[in-house]
Motif scaffolding. Structure first.
Motif, PDB file in Angstrom:
ATOM      1  N   ALA A  41       0.834  -1.199   0.000  1.00  0.00           N
ATOM      2  CA  ALA A  41       0.000   0.000   0.000  1.00  0.00           C
ATOM      3  C   ALA A  41       0.869   1.250   0.000  1.00  0.00           C
ATOM      4  CB  ALA A  41      -0.924  -0.005   1.212  1.00  0.00           C
ATOM      5  N   GLU A  42       1.957   1.214   0.729  1.00  0.00           N
ATOM      6  CA  GLU A  42       2.874   2.366   0.748  1.00  0.00           C
ATOM      7  C   GLU A  42       3.542   2.547  -0.607  1.00  0.00           C
ATOM      8  OE1 GLU A  42       4.455   5.707   2.436  1.00  0.00           O
ATOM      9  OE2 GLU A  42       2.971   4.339   3.327  1.00  0.00           O
ATOM     10  N   LEU A  43       3.993   1.449  -1.221  1.00  0.00           N
ATOM     11  CA  LEU A  43       4.603   1.529  -2.552  1.00  0.00           C
ATOM     12  C   LEU A  43       3.631   2.094  -3.575  1.00  0.00           C
ATOM     13  CD1 LEU A  43       6.655  -1.737  -3.301  1.00  0.00           C
ATOM     14  CD2 LEU A  43       7.522   0.569  -2.919  1.00  0.00           C
ATOM     15  N   SER A  44       2.368   1.719  -3.441  1.00  0.00           N
ATOM     16  CA  SER A  44       1.386   2.107  -4.451  1.00  0.00           C
ATOM     17  C   SER A  44       1.081   3.599  -4.446  1.00  0.00           C
ATOM     18  CB  SER A  44       0.090   1.311  -4.264  1.00  0.00           C
ATOM     19  OG  SER A  44      -0.561   1.667  -3.064  1.00  0.00           O
ATOM     20  N   LYS A  45       1.560   4.323  -3.444  1.00  0.00           N
ATOM     21  CA  LYS A  45       1.361   5.769  -3.413  1.00  0.00           C
ATOM     22  C   LYS A  45       2.179   6.470  -4.501  1.00  0.00           C
ATOM     23  CE  LYS A  45       0.321   5.983   1.540  1.00  0.00           C
ATOM     24  NZ  LYS A  45       0.778   6.488   2.866  1.00  0.00           N
ATOM     25  N   THR A  46       3.286   5.835  -4.924  1.00  0.00           N
ATOM     26  CA  THR A  46       4.156   6.474  -5.916  1.00  0.00           C
ATOM     27  C   THR A  46       4.412   5.598  -7.142  1.00  0.00           C
ATOM     28  OG1 THR A  46       6.113   5.660  -4.727  1.00  0.00           O
ATOM     29  CG2 THR A  46       5.341   7.893  -4.200  1.00  0.00           C
ATOM     30  N   LYS A  47       4.041   4.307  -7.090  1.00  0.00           N
ATOM     31  CA  LYS A  47       4.293   3.384  -8.190  1.00  0.00           C
ATOM     32  C   LYS A  47       3.000   2.638  -8.549  1.00  0.00           C
ATOM     33  CE  LYS A  47       8.780   4.139  -8.137  1.00  0.00           C
ATOM     34  NZ  LYS A  47       9.483   4.777  -9.289  1.00  0.00           N
ATOM     35  N   HIS A  48       2.961   2.138  -9.780  1.00  0.00           N
ATOM     36  CA  HIS A  48       1.835   1.278 -10.152  1.00  0.00           C
ATOM     37  C   HIS A  48       2.088  -0.111  -9.578  1.00  0.00           C
ATOM     38  CE1 HIS A  48      -1.479  -0.434 -12.379  1.00  0.00           C
ATOM     39  NE2 HIS A  48      -0.680  -1.380 -12.821  1.00  0.00           N
ATOM     40  N   ILE A  49       1.283  -0.511  -8.620  1.00  0.00           N
ATOM     41  CA  ILE A  49       1.407  -1.826  -7.982  1.00  0.00           C
ATOM     42  C   ILE A  49       0.146  -2.623  -8.305  1.00  0.00           C
ATOM     43  CG2 ILE A  49       1.704  -3.104  -5.836  1.00  0.00           C
ATOM     44  CD1 ILE A  49       4.121  -1.377  -6.644  1.00  0.00           C
ATOM     45  N   HIS A  50       0.349  -3.781  -8.908  1.00  0.00           N
ATOM     46  CA  HIS A  50      -0.752  -4.664  -9.310  1.00  0.00           C
ATOM     47  C   HIS A  50      -0.528  -6.008  -8.628  1.00  0.00           C
ATOM     48  CE1 HIS A  50      -3.020  -6.737 -12.888  1.00  0.00           C
ATOM     49  NE2 HIS A  50      -3.766  -6.654 -11.806  1.00  0.00           N
ATOM     50  N   LEU A  51      -1.328  -6.307  -7.634  1.00  0.00           N
ATOM     51  CA  LEU A  51      -1.198  -7.551  -6.872  1.00  0.00           C
ATOM     52  C   LEU A  51      -2.109  -8.594  -7.495  1.00  0.00           C
ATOM     53  CD1 LEU A  51      -0.039  -9.046  -4.397  1.00  0.00           C
ATOM     54  CD2 LEU A  51      -1.971  -8.136  -3.068  1.00  0.00           C
ATOM     55  N   GLU A  52      -1.526  -9.568  -8.196  1.00  0.00           N
ATOM     56  CA  GLU A  52      -2.286 -10.612  -8.879  1.00  0.00           C
ATOM     57  C   GLU A  52      -2.346 -11.859  -8.003  1.00  0.00           C
ATOM     58  OE1 GLU A  52      -1.482 -11.650 -12.925  1.00  0.00           O
ATOM     59  OE2 GLU A  52      -0.590  -9.702 -13.357  1.00  0.00           O
ATOM     60  N   MET A  53      -3.502 -12.113  -7.448  1.00  0.00           N
ATOM     61  CA  MET A  53      -3.678 -13.298  -6.606  1.00  0.00           C
ATOM     62  C   MET A  53      -4.538 -14.309  -7.367  1.00  0.00           C
ATOM     63  SD  MET A  53      -4.099 -11.613  -2.785  1.00  0.00           S
ATOM     64  CE  MET A  53      -5.335 -10.370  -3.214  1.00  0.00           C
ATOM     65  N   GLY A  54      -3.879 -15.274  -7.977  1.00  0.00           N
ATOM     66  CA  GLY A  54      -4.600 -16.264  -8.760  1.00  0.00           C
ATOM     67  C   GLY A  54      -5.470 -17.141  -7.875  1.00  0.00           C
ATOM     68  N   ILE A  55      -6.695 -17.412  -8.339  1.00  0.00           N
ATOM     69  CA  ILE A  55      -7.547 -18.352  -7.605  1.00  0.00           C
ATOM     70  C   ILE A  55      -7.924 -19.546  -8.483  1.00  0.00           C
ATOM     71  CG2 ILE A  55      -8.461 -16.682  -5.967  1.00  0.00           C
ATOM     72  CD1 ILE A  55     -10.973 -16.485  -7.698  1.00  0.00           C
ATOM     73  N   GLU A  56      -8.038 -19.327  -9.801  1.00  0.00           N
ATOM     74  CA  GLU A  56      -8.306 -20.348 -10.810  1.00  0.00           C
ATOM     75  C   GLU A  56      -9.719 -20.912 -10.780  1.00  0.00           C
ATOM     76  OE1 GLU A  56      -5.954 -19.785 -12.509  1.00  0.00           O
ATOM     77  OE2 GLU A  56      -4.312 -19.421 -11.148  1.00  0.00           O
ATOM     78  N   SER A  57     -10.364 -20.934  -9.616  1.00  0.00           N
ATOM     79  CA  SER A  57     -11.751 -21.392  -9.520  1.00  0.00           C
ATOM     80  C   SER A  57     -12.394 -20.786  -8.289  1.00  0.00           C
ATOM     81  CB  SER A  57     -11.819 -22.915  -9.430  1.00  0.00           C
ATOM     82  OG  SER A  57     -13.169 -23.345  -9.250  1.00  0.00           O
ATOM     83  N   CYS A  58     -13.701 -20.583  -8.351  1.00  0.00           N
ATOM     84  CA  CYS A  58     -14.456 -20.072  -7.206  1.00  0.00           C
ATOM     85  C   CYS A  58     -15.059 -21.188  -6.365  1.00  0.00           C
ATOM     86  CB  CYS A  58     -15.583 -19.155  -7.683  1.00  0.00           C
ATOM     87  SG  CYS A  58     -15.029 -17.681  -8.560  1.00  0.00           S
ATOM     88  N   TYR A  59     -14.806 -22.454  -6.742  1.00  0.00           N
ATOM     89  CA  TYR A  59     -15.459 -23.582  -6.079  1.00  0.00           C
ATOM     90  C   TYR A  59     -14.448 -24.410  -5.292  1.00  0.00           C
ATOM     91  CZ  TYR A  59     -19.198 -22.339  -9.308  1.00  0.00           C
ATOM     92  OH  TYR A  59     -20.157 -21.655  -9.999  1.00  0.00           O
ATOM     93  N   ASP A  60     -14.759 -24.646  -4.027  1.00  0.00           N
ATOM     94  CA  ASP A  60     -13.836 -25.398  -3.171  1.00  0.00           C
ATOM     95  C   ASP A  60     -13.590 -26.807  -3.694  1.00  0.00           C
ATOM     96  OD1 ASP A  60     -13.485 -23.250  -1.501  1.00  0.00           O
ATOM     97  OD2 ASP A  60     -14.878 -23.958   0.046  1.00  0.00           O
TER      98      ASP A  60
END
Length: 321
Positions: free
Chosen positions: A146-165
């Motif tokens: 969050a601190e980095l994103s104040k001055t840089k473009h930060i894109h946090l990609e959290m893969g899930i691949e499916s919504c079903y357990d």
């Protein structure tokens, strides 16, 4: 629904979906091209923390560029990546360092800081895209991003691949969907720009279940989405399963996949930026049916054509309810 149509057309210069590339150009005034980086991280379902062997579909060599070798260091990888892509992206003045291989928040915070800041110190690198899993973040990491994103473009990609357990268990993900929901909510509270991935065509899901994921994802504070069709990649547990029980698998044709993507887009919130519509892997890694030699940019063209033919757009059937 008319409001959704007007927003899509306004965002994308008459495009019928909300394109991530258009968002970047609008925000920064120029193209931001990704350069892949292999920072030498691992995953908790590879090193025995949760499991071994990784996800059933995963072989990082299938998408890792040849210049991405952790032993040469992050700076050199980025410089070689810039040189490699220079002929193709001559008008791309700035870059995003894409920490792509494995789980790139799976290390102590001090290690992450060192590697991220090495990348940000390379000339013309304007930000980071950090590929990881929703079970590999914590409060301290999110505070730092969050601190980095104040001055840089930060894109946090959290893969899930499916919504079903049930599918997450089958693919040996090592986490459930509730973990993903919590991770995206924690990131959103800090104003972090996030993305996720979804694989479509996985065994055991009906078309209705797959399409329903558009609505499920729309309820999450997710900013970008990548759709990938099921591919059988050599050197994975999925290749072995496919060889032993091919009758459990069915695959899209190009036409049926394009139609599915359009159906999915209609149900997806118009606020979510689409980053890509199909996955790619070199032919030498393919162990199952593929879309011939079609690249992902051609799939994009076909999706746009089908949206026009059907006079539809992202979010046409989306409901907040």
């Amino acid at each position: 629904m008319a409001d959704a149509q007007e927003k899509i057309f306004a965002w994308g210069n008459s495009r019928r979906f909300n394109a991530y590339s258009d968002y970047l150009r609008s925000r920064y005034g120029f193209r931001l091209q990704k350069l892949s980086v292999n920072a030498g991280f691992s995953c908790p379902n590879r090193d025995g923390n949760k499991s071994t062997g990784g996800c059933v579909f995963c072989n990082n060599n299938a998408f890792n560029p040849s210049y991405c070798q952790p032993h040469i260091g992050i700076r050199k990888q980025l410089e070689e990546g810039k040189a490699f892509h220079a002929w193709r992206y001559r008008h791309s003045p700035r870059y995003i360092a894409y920490f792509q291989a494995y789980s790139n928040t799976y290390a102590p915070l001090e290690v992450l800081k060192e590697r991220y800041e090495e990348a940000l110190g390379v000339p013309d690198v304007a930000g980071l895209s950090i590929g990881t899993r929703p079970d590999c973040i914590d409060e301290a990491i999110l505070d730092y991003l969050a601190e980095l994103s104040k001055t840089k473009h930060i894109h946090l990609e959290m893969g899930i691949e499916s919504c079903y357990d049930k599918t997450l268990r089958w693919m040996n993900r090592g986490h459930d969907f509730a973990t993903a929901e919590k991770a995206f909510e924690q990131a959103a509270k800090r104003g972090i720009f996030t993305g996720t991935h979804l694989i479509v065509g996985l065994p055991g899901l009906s078309r209705e279940e797959e399409l329903a994921q558009a609505g499920i994802l729309s309820r999450l504070p997710v900013d970008t989405l990548k759709l990938h069709q099921l591919q059988i990649i050599k050197g994975t547990a999925l290749e072995k399963q496919y060889a032993e029980q091919p009758q459990q698998f069915s695959f899209f044709t190009v036409d049926s996949y394009v139609d599915f993507v359009v159906d999915f887009l209609e149900r997806l919130s118009p606020r979510i930026h689409m980053e890509r519509f199909a996955g790619e892997a070199p032919e030498r890694f393919q162990a199952g049916p593929v879309f011939g030699k079609l690249r992902s940019d051609r799939i994009l063209q076909l999706v746009e054509q089908r949206l026009l033919e059907r006079n539809t757009w992202q979010g046409r059937l989306f409901s907040q309810a």
